[in-house]
Design a protein around this motif. Structure first.
Motif, PDB file in Angstrom:
ATOM      1  N   UNK A  22       0.843  -1.190   0.000  1.00 15.19           N
ATOM      2  CA  UNK A  22       0.000   0.000   0.000  1.00 15.19           C
ATOM      3  C   UNK A  22       0.879   1.241   0.000  1.00 15.19           C
ATOM      4  N   UNK A  23       0.508   2.223  -0.803  1.00 11.56           N
ATOM      5  CA  UNK A  23       1.256   3.467  -0.908  1.00 11.56           C
ATOM      6  C   UNK A  23       0.719   4.463   0.103  1.00 11.56           C
ATOM      7  N   UNK A  24       1.610   5.067   0.885  1.00 11.37           N
ATOM      8  CA  UNK A  24       1.231   6.096   1.861  1.00 11.37           C
ATOM      9  C   UNK A  24       1.800   7.437   1.408  1.00 11.37           C
TER      10      UNK A  24
ATOM     11  N   UNK B 216       3.117  11.289   1.497  1.00 16.89           N
ATOM     12  CA  UNK B 216       3.751  12.223   2.425  1.00 16.89           C
ATOM     13  C   UNK B 216       3.010  13.560   2.314  1.00 16.89           C
ATOM     14  N   UNK B 217       3.346  14.511   3.166  1.00 12.91           N
ATOM     15  CA  UNK B 217       2.594  15.766   3.220  1.00 12.91           C
ATOM     16  C   UNK B 217       2.659  16.569   1.922  1.00 12.91           C
ATOM     17  N   UNK B 218       3.767  16.513   1.209  1.00 12.57           N
ATOM     18  CA  UNK B 218       3.872  17.240  -0.061  1.00 12.57           C
ATOM     19  C   UNK B 218       2.984  16.615  -1.135  1.00 12.57           C
ATOM     20  N   UNK B 219       2.887  15.296  -1.146  1.00 11.08           N
ATOM     21  CA  UNK B 219       2.073  14.618  -2.157  1.00 11.08           C
ATOM     22  C   UNK B 219       0.591  14.783  -1.914  1.00 11.08           C
ATOM     23  N   UNK B 220       0.193  15.036  -0.676  1.00 12.02           N
ATOM     24  CA  UNK B 220      -1.219  15.208  -0.378  1.00 12.02           C
ATOM     25  C   UNK B 220      -1.818  16.359  -1.184  1.00 12.02           C
ATOM     26  N   UNK B 221      -1.058  17.412  -1.388  1.00 10.61           N
ATOM     27  CA  UNK B 221      -1.536  18.553  -2.178  1.00 10.61           C
ATOM     28  C   UNK B 221      -1.550  18.243  -3.671  1.00 10.61           C
ATOM     29  N   UNK B 222      -0.664  17.361  -4.118  1.00  9.12           N
ATOM     30  CA  UNK B 222      -0.581  17.019  -5.537  1.00  9.12           C
ATOM     31  C   UNK B 222      -1.669  16.049  -5.984  1.00  9.12           C
ATOM     32  N   UNK B 223      -2.165  15.224  -5.065  1.00  7.38           N
ATOM     33  CA  UNK B 223      -3.117  14.170  -5.417  1.00  7.38           C
ATOM     34  C   UNK B 223      -4.355  14.241  -4.519  1.00  7.38           C
TER      35      UNK B 223
ATOM     36  N   UNK C 207      -7.597  14.009  -5.107  1.00  3.82           N
ATOM     37  CA  UNK C 207      -8.667  13.030  -5.324  1.00  3.82           C
ATOM     38  C   UNK C 207      -8.287  11.673  -4.728  1.00  3.82           C
ATOM     39  N   UNK C 208      -7.040  11.270  -4.901  1.00  7.06           N
ATOM     40  CA  UNK C 208      -6.595  10.001  -4.319  1.00  7.06           C
ATOM     41  C   UNK C 208      -6.660  10.070  -2.794  1.00  7.06           C
ATOM     42  N   UNK C 209      -6.232  11.170  -2.236  1.00  7.21           N
ATOM     43  CA  UNK C 209      -6.278  11.340  -0.791  1.00  7.21           C
ATOM     44  C   UNK C 209      -7.722  11.322  -0.290  1.00  7.21           C
ATOM     45  N   UNK C 210      -8.608  11.962  -1.026  1.00  5.66           N
ATOM     46  CA  UNK C 210     -10.019  11.965  -0.641  1.00  5.66           C
ATOM     47  C   UNK C 210     -10.599  10.555  -0.679  1.00  5.66           C
ATOM     48  N   UNK C 211     -10.248   9.794  -1.704  1.00  6.29           N
ATOM     49  CA  UNK C 211     -10.737   8.412  -1.795  1.00  6.29           C
ATOM     50  C   UNK C 211     -10.230   7.583  -0.609  1.00  6.29           C
ATOM     51  N   UNK C 212      -9.010   7.855  -0.163  1.00  5.99           N
ATOM     52  CA  UNK C 212      -8.460   7.129   0.982  1.00  5.99           C
ATOM     53  C   UNK C 212      -9.122   7.558   2.286  1.00  5.99           C
ATOM     54  N   UNK C 213      -9.239   8.837   2.509  1.00  5.88           N
ATOM     55  CA  UNK C 213      -9.714   9.334   3.796  1.00  5.88           C
ATOM     56  C   UNK C 213     -11.233   9.298   3.932  1.00  5.88           C
ATOM     57  N   UNK C 214     -11.947   9.677   2.890  1.00  2.91           N
ATOM     58  CA  UNK C 214     -13.403   9.770   2.984  1.00  2.91           C
ATOM     59  C   UNK C 214     -14.112   8.450   2.694  1.00  2.91           C
TER      60      UNK C 214
ATOM     61  N   UNK D 290      -7.638   2.393  -0.910  1.00  2.00           N
ATOM     62  CA  UNK D 290      -6.193   2.465  -0.749  1.00  2.00           C
ATOM     63  C   UNK D 290      -5.530   2.467  -2.114  1.00  2.00           C
ATOM     64  N   UNK D 291      -4.368   3.120  -2.185  1.00  2.00           N
ATOM     65  CA  UNK D 291      -3.553   3.105  -3.391  1.00  2.00           C
ATOM     66  C   UNK D 291      -2.556   1.961  -3.228  1.00  2.00           C
ATOM     67  N   UNK D 292      -2.544   1.057  -4.189  1.00  2.00           N
ATOM     68  CA  UNK D 292      -1.712  -0.135  -4.123  1.00  2.00           C
ATOM     69  C   UNK D 292      -0.655  -0.062  -5.221  1.00  2.00           C
TER      70      UNK D 292
END
Length: 104
Positions: A13-15, A17-24, A26-33, A37-39
């Protein structure tokens, strides 16, 4: 670059980092909301559901060579992916959407 977390079933599973959260976002939203998971499989990225007790994870996107490409796919197909996930439509139907397909 983000980190890779190995779960008990050896899936990677891909986690972010704080810099990537701003770049992605939609992916972060799919994970958190929605608890997806991103595999990482064979160097490619895809979106998957999480495993719960006796329910295996299900891949809900095709594999992409970059996180940018996966983010674009999720951005274009989020409604269909969530509809499939929430109303139990086979994921194969969503995975076969052409990359140019968009809901607007």
């Amino acid at each position: 670059m983000g980190t890779l977390d190995r779960s008990w079933n050896s899936e990677t599973e891909f986690a972010f980092n704080s810099q990537q959260e701003a770049l992605y976002p939609m992916l972060l939203r799919m994970q958190q909301d929605f608890d997806f998971k991103v595999v990482v499989k064979a160097g490619a990225y895809l979106l998957s559901t999480r495993e719960y007790l006796d329910i295996n994870s299900v891949e809900v996107s095709p594999s992409f060579q970059t996180l940018d490409a996966l983010e674009q796919y999720i951005n274009k197909n989020m409604v269909d992916i969530l509809y499939s996930y929430l109303f139990d439509i086979p994921s194969q139907d969503v995975k076969e959407l052409p990359s140019s397909y968009a809901i607007a």
